[in-house]
Scaffold this motif. Sequence first.
Motif, PDB file in Angstrom:
ATOM      1  N   ALA A  66       1.132  -1.031   0.080  1.00 50.69           N
ATOM      2  CA  ALA A  66       0.408   0.371  -0.067  1.00 50.69           C
ATOM      3  C   ALA A  66       0.852   1.689   0.120  1.00 50.69           C
ATOM      4  CB  ALA A  66      -1.590  -0.350   1.535  1.00 50.69           C
ATOM      5  N   HIS A  67       1.998   1.007  -0.334  1.00 51.41           N
ATOM      6  CA  HIS A  67       3.097   2.367   0.185  1.00 51.41           C
ATOM      7  C   HIS A  67       4.715   2.029  -0.283  1.00 51.41           C
ATOM      8  CE1 HIS A  67       3.969   6.612   0.954  1.00 51.41           C
ATOM      9  NE2 HIS A  67       5.265   5.777   1.136  1.00 51.41           N
ATOM     10  N   THR A  68       4.478   2.564  -1.497  1.00 51.02           N
ATOM     11  CA  THR A  68       6.027   2.273  -1.552  1.00 51.02           C
ATOM     12  C   THR A  68       6.600   3.646  -2.815  1.00 51.02           C
ATOM     13  OG1 THR A  68       7.894   1.411  -3.330  1.00 51.02           O
ATOM     14  CG2 THR A  68       5.403   0.835  -4.207  1.00 51.02           C
ATOM     15  N   HIS A  69       7.679   3.717  -3.080  1.00 52.15           N
ATOM     16  CA  HIS A  69       8.889   4.723  -3.856  1.00 52.15           C
ATOM     17  C   HIS A  69       8.943   3.994  -5.592  1.00 52.15           C
ATOM     18  CE1 HIS A  69       6.666   7.812  -1.458  1.00 52.15           C
ATOM     19  NE2 HIS A  69       7.390   7.348   0.005  1.00 52.15           N
ATOM     20  N   GLY A  70       8.577   4.006  -6.451  1.00 45.37           N
ATOM     21  CA  GLY A  70       9.180   3.378  -7.604  1.00 45.37           C
ATOM     22  C   GLY A  70      10.562   3.943  -7.545  1.00 45.37           C
ATOM     23  N   SER A 243      -0.861  10.616   0.715  1.00 41.23           N
ATOM     24  CA  SER A 243      -0.049  11.761   1.518  1.00 41.23           C
ATOM     25  C   SER A 243       1.073  11.593   3.056  1.00 41.23           C
ATOM     26  CB  SER A 243      -0.841  12.870   1.864  1.00 41.23           C
ATOM     27  OG  SER A 243       0.457  14.056   2.153  1.00 41.23           O
ATOM     28  N   HIS A 244       2.253  11.705   3.018  1.00 43.46           N
ATOM     29  CA  HIS A 244       2.556  11.373   4.297  1.00 43.46           C
ATOM     30  C   HIS A 244       2.248  12.514   5.787  1.00 43.46           C
ATOM     31  CE1 HIS A 244       4.742  10.011   1.161  1.00 43.46           C
ATOM     32  NE2 HIS A 244       5.687   9.050   1.893  1.00 43.46           N
ATOM     33  N   VAL A 245       1.310  11.312   6.412  1.00 47.57           N
ATOM     34  CA  VAL A 245       1.054  12.761   7.085  1.00 47.57           C
ATOM     35  C   VAL A 245       1.581  12.026   8.661  1.00 47.57           C
ATOM     36  CG1 VAL A 245      -1.589  13.618   8.627  1.00 47.57           C
ATOM     37  CG2 VAL A 245      -1.378  12.633   6.269  1.00 47.57           C
ATOM     38  N   ALA A 280       0.135   8.118   4.604  1.00 53.18           N
ATOM     39  CA  ALA A 280       0.730   6.644   5.003  1.00 53.18           C
ATOM     40  C   ALA A 280       1.461   7.140   5.938  1.00 53.18           C
ATOM     41  CB  ALA A 280       1.807   7.719   3.667  1.00 53.18           C
ATOM     42  N   HIS A 281       2.269   6.425   6.973  1.00 52.80           N
ATOM     43  CA  HIS A 281       2.764   6.291   7.935  1.00 52.80           C
ATOM     44  C   HIS A 281       1.917   6.033   9.202  1.00 52.80           C
ATOM     45  CE1 HIS A 281       6.181   5.581   6.248  1.00 52.80           C
ATOM     46  NE2 HIS A 281       6.107   6.648   5.628  1.00 52.80           N
ATOM     47  N   GLY A 282       1.147   7.482   9.346  1.00 50.83           N
ATOM     48  CA  GLY A 282       0.245   7.443  10.246  1.00 50.83           C
ATOM     49  C   GLY A 282       0.821   7.493  12.039  1.00 50.83           C
ATOM     50  N   THR A 331       5.939  -1.611   2.039  1.00 50.47           N
ATOM     51  CA  THR A 331       6.916  -1.538   2.490  1.00 50.47           C
ATOM     52  C   THR A 331       8.097   0.095   2.642  1.00 50.47           C
ATOM     53  OG1 THR A 331       7.593  -1.014   0.453  1.00 50.47           O
ATOM     54  CG2 THR A 331       6.784  -3.269   1.194  1.00 50.47           C
ATOM     55  N   ASP A 332       7.138   1.213   1.894  1.00 51.63           N
ATOM     56  CA  ASP A 332       7.907   2.251   1.453  1.00 51.63           C
ATOM     57  C   ASP A 332       8.914   2.271   0.805  1.00 51.63           C
ATOM     58  OD1 ASP A 332       8.021   5.081   1.550  1.00 51.63           O
ATOM     59  OD2 ASP A 332       9.109   5.212   3.972  1.00 51.63           O
ATOM     60  N   GLY A 333       9.321   3.167   0.155  1.00 49.60           N
ATOM     61  CA  GLY A 333      10.752   3.185  -1.697  1.00 49.60           C
ATOM     62  C   GLY A 333      11.503   2.039  -0.490  1.00 49.60           C
TER      63      GLY A 333
HETATM   64 ZN    ZN Z   1       7.226   7.799   1.210  1.00 52.04          ZN
END
Ligand code: ZN
Length: 502
Positions: A66-70, A243-245, A280-282, A331-333
């Motif tokens: 649900a959250h990665t960065h290519g 958004s990274h909140v 993202a994160h929270g 996983t995040d980037g």
């Molecule tokens: Zn991120």
Amino acid sequence: MTTSPLYTIVRNALVLLPGKAQAEPVDLLLEGDTIREIGPRGMSAPADAAIVDAAGKLVHAGLINAHTHGHGALAKAMGDRWTLELLLAAGPWISGNRSLEDKYLSATLNGAEMVLKGTTACYDLFFEVPAPSVEGMSAIAQAYQDVGMRATIAPMVADKTLYEAIPGLYDALPEALRSAVDRFRMQPYAETLKGFEAFVTQTRIDSERLKIALAPTIPLHCSDEFLGACRDCARRFGLGLHSHVSESKIQALSGVKRYGRTLTAHLDKLGLLGPDFTVAHGVWLDPDDMRILAGHGASVAHNPASNMRLGSGLADLRAMLDAGVNVAIGTDGSNSGDNQNMYEATRLASFVSKVRGPDMHQWLTTPEALHAATEGGARALGFQGKIGRIEAGYKADLVFVDLGHINWLPHNRTVNQIVHVEDGTAVRDVMIGGRFVVKDGRLLTIDLAKLARQAEAARERLEAVNAPMKILAEKLQEAVASFCIGLAREPYQVERYGAPLR
Ligand SMILES: [Zn+2]
């Protein structure tokens, strides 16, 4: 050209069905890209159905990142003792000077790693400087299409730099560094969404495989006017927002300093929140934030590996679930994770909930962790009701795990074993939309040897061209660290009633 058969029958597998703790001996009849019927072993199938013999294999629904960065894949393992703010200060060095080919290559690396490790869909927040372009977005979309996985792709956008985002940081920089970071200033926001809107209006996409969303990257990095423009754009085209909140304590403290309220309350006031919104994160959400998010039907993408690696803290998934927030796992980037292994992320999500305290009633259960890594993710990505379950009518996104692998000797409780034991090494085959993308541990869609040569060539070229940025980044990191370490000593309001653990 060969035509693939309309029907496929998966025989002799043990299949993990929704809500079950133990896999069962059933056969799966697939019609094209969809699961059509689940029946007892030996069930009848159309005479021309292709047969997949999955004896000795466990089949579970594809994991959803649900959250990665290519763009992170080309920057994996470039840092060690970095907080989020130090990672952001390193951005122009580790992600700078990317060509169109680099963007495609990095997203392809990202996707290839995911499918090899059992992930069949992802939410990718990729980055282009100075703004998303039609060509860049097309390259990212093409990368995931070529890998053969589903994706929701969301360009990260901002109209402020890190140094404008954190109150007091710019003024705390030495004079020479202030003029250096002046060069990073963003263009006026009205320009920033032009390429994005052009892509959305011009490009025909297969919405069963690819969705578009928009990622105002970090609320503090966007003016209120820009956040409003992102909201209007997303509403106009019916797109998700991500958004990274409240990822880091610095963000949480800076939000209160800047807005006089929490970041979540501020986004709510600006009208950005809704069922298509993913936090993202929270990590630093307080109970009111969670209630607000739940009230909007919003999602949180939890990234435990990144949160630990960047020292952001440990998000409180139990409180989010109790509040009614949809929880997903990412996983995040690879520039902060540093891998794309959803088994590991899911295992860590379970473990993080357990280190928060000894009251085991508050811990995540393995079915809750697996739900977040599948159906929770499907909802965040906008694919709810289509993927994340092995059920008739759902897409045939299936992972085949070798039950003869050491991870499964012996096979006790399937869900516990997927969440706590499996690390991706027992994944043999991965099917997405009824088509094998990985078979016998080998990626069928991408030439990995060629990818390796391209990755090494890009690494070498980027290392040389970004060498001056590395020198600057190291100076900036020193200044940012000394400012942020001081700021982080201030108590954040949730610490008073003990929501997140530190
Ligand atoms: Zn991120």
